[in-house]
Design a protein around this motif. Structure first.
Motif, PDB file in Angstrom:
ATOM      1  N   TYR A  43       0.816  -1.221   0.000  1.00 51.47           N
ATOM      2  CA  TYR A  43       0.000   0.000   0.000  1.00 51.47           C
ATOM      3  C   TYR A  43       0.850   1.272   0.000  1.00 51.47           C
ATOM      4  O   TYR A  43       0.477   2.279   0.629  1.00 51.47           O
ATOM      5  CB  TYR A  43      -0.962  -0.009   1.214  1.00 51.47           C
ATOM      6  CG  TYR A  43      -1.857  -1.226   1.236  1.00 51.47           C
ATOM      7  CD1 TYR A  43      -2.917  -1.352   0.328  1.00 51.47           C
ATOM      8  CD2 TYR A  43      -1.628  -2.260   2.130  1.00 51.47           C
ATOM      9  CE1 TYR A  43      -3.721  -2.482   0.335  1.00 51.47           C
ATOM     10  CE2 TYR A  43      -2.422  -3.404   2.139  1.00 51.47           C
ATOM     11  CZ  TYR A  43      -3.466  -3.503   1.236  1.00 51.47           C
ATOM     12  OH  TYR A  43      -4.255  -4.630   1.242  1.00 51.47           O
ATOM     13  N   PRO A  64      -0.423  -5.925   9.048  1.00 52.08           N
ATOM     14  CA  PRO A  64       0.307  -7.163   8.733  1.00 52.08           C
ATOM     15  C   PRO A  64       0.071  -7.478   7.257  1.00 52.08           C
ATOM     16  O   PRO A  64      -1.038  -7.299   6.759  1.00 52.08           O
ATOM     17  CB  PRO A  64      -0.370  -8.225   9.614  1.00 52.08           C
ATOM     18  CG  PRO A  64      -1.402  -7.520  10.422  1.00 52.08           C
ATOM     19  CD  PRO A  64      -1.660  -6.191   9.803  1.00 52.08           C
ATOM     20  N   ILE A  65       1.099  -7.951   6.566  1.00 54.52           N
ATOM     21  CA  ILE A  65       0.952  -8.260   5.136  1.00 54.52           C
ATOM     22  C   ILE A  65       1.288  -9.728   4.902  1.00 54.52           C
ATOM     23  O   ILE A  65       2.390 -10.087   4.471  1.00 54.52           O
ATOM     24  CB  ILE A  65       1.831  -7.323   4.258  1.00 54.52           C
ATOM     25  CG1 ILE A  65       1.498  -5.841   4.529  1.00 54.52           C
ATOM     26  CG2 ILE A  65       1.652  -7.645   2.772  1.00 54.52           C
ATOM     27  CD1 ILE A  65       0.093  -5.396   4.095  1.00 54.52           C
ATOM     28  N   PHE A 106       0.271 -11.525   2.580  1.00 54.57           N
ATOM     29  CA  PHE A 106       0.528 -11.794   1.163  1.00 54.57           C
ATOM     30  C   PHE A 106       2.013 -11.747   0.819  1.00 54.57           C
ATOM     31  O   PHE A 106       2.438 -12.271  -0.209  1.00 54.57           O
ATOM     32  CB  PHE A 106      -0.220 -10.782   0.286  1.00 54.57           C
ATOM     33  CG  PHE A 106      -1.592 -11.244  -0.125  1.00 54.57           C
ATOM     34  CD1 PHE A 106      -1.773 -12.481  -0.729  1.00 54.57           C
ATOM     35  CD2 PHE A 106      -2.693 -10.437   0.088  1.00 54.57           C
ATOM     36  CE1 PHE A 106      -3.036 -12.916  -1.108  1.00 54.57           C
ATOM     37  CE2 PHE A 106      -3.967 -10.863  -0.284  1.00 54.57           C
ATOM     38  CZ  PHE A 106      -4.132 -12.103  -0.882  1.00 54.57           C
TER      39      PHE A 106
END
Ligand SMILES: Cc1cc2nc3c(=O)[nH]c(=O)nc-3n(C[C@H](O)[C@H](O)[C@H](O)COP(=O)(O)O)c2cc1C
Length: 199
Positions: A105, A146-147, A149
């Motif tokens: 992002y 938190p990512i 992916f």
């Protein structure tokens, strides 16, 4: 800067932490990151192993490359676990195949909490450290997300080598940090489901 305000209480931080998906371009200072890493290391840790080690990425071009790698992996059969875990797998597929979509992002800071040991509680330790880090960031006026992916890309040998993650170290908890672009509304939670309460 966000840190100039008085820190929030623990409960305020818990209720004001929200997964944030839009950030201002402001850089997060080294002193703030060091404070977040300190808070992370005060998480509970099974058998006092402290199995964590950290990677900080503030190179936007590198973040973009990791995002592109994660999106490429998500299109492959081994990315299906992550795609199908999304609340809306169809939307996840559409986002991940959009060349403009950045899984981080456009946040300028990624902190990856890695586990240096094997064992049944290493993942738990790393995620507890991640929650400490996110609450500390909230208390200091920063936002996080938190990512998950990113995890397959962070297991890729080339990405690990570029980030200085040894082959026997595992990236568990990728967390983006930044100054929020706008206030994020709270996501509702179901009331706690109590399976039993024996008195
Ligand atoms: C293990 C884990 C992985 C996550 N991965 C992602 C992700 O890849 N991308 C994303 O936008 N949000 C991700 N999230 C954030 C969740 O979507 C978010 O926490 C959830 O919707 C609840 O919203 P809240 O954190 O604002 O309360 C992840 C959260 C967790 C705990």
């Amino acid at each position: 800067m966000p840190t100039e305000k008085a820190p929030l209480s623990a409960l305020d931080a818990i209720y004001r932490r929200h997964a944030t998906r839009a950030y201002k371009p402001d850089r997060v200072d080294k002193t703030v990151i060091e404070a977040l890493l300190q808070a992370a290391t005060h998480a509970p840790t099974a058998m006092h192993l402290e199995p964590w080690a950290f990677v900080v990425v503030q190179d936007r071009a590198l973040l973009r490359r990791i995002s592109d790698r994660a999106k490429a992996i998500a299109q492959t059969p081994r990315g299906s676990d992550h795609r199908e875990l999304a609340r809306s797998p169809t939307r996840a597929v559409a986002m991940l195949s959009d060349p403009a979509f950045n899984i981080f992002y456009d946040a300028g800071t990624l902190i990856v909490i890695c586990g240096k040991a094997m064992g049944p509680f290493v993942s738990a330790d790393c995620w507890l450290a991640a929650e400490n880090l996110m609450l500390a960031a909230t208390a200091l006026g920063y936002a996080t997300c938190p990512i998950g992916f990113a995890i397959p890309a962070l297991a890729d040998p080339e990405v690990k080598a570029e980030l200085g993650i040894p082959t026997d170290v595992t990236a568990y908890a990728p967390i983006i940090v930044g100054v929020p672009a706008a206030a994020v509304p709270a996501q509702a939670r179901r009331t706690p489901e109590i399976l039993s309460w024996k008195e």
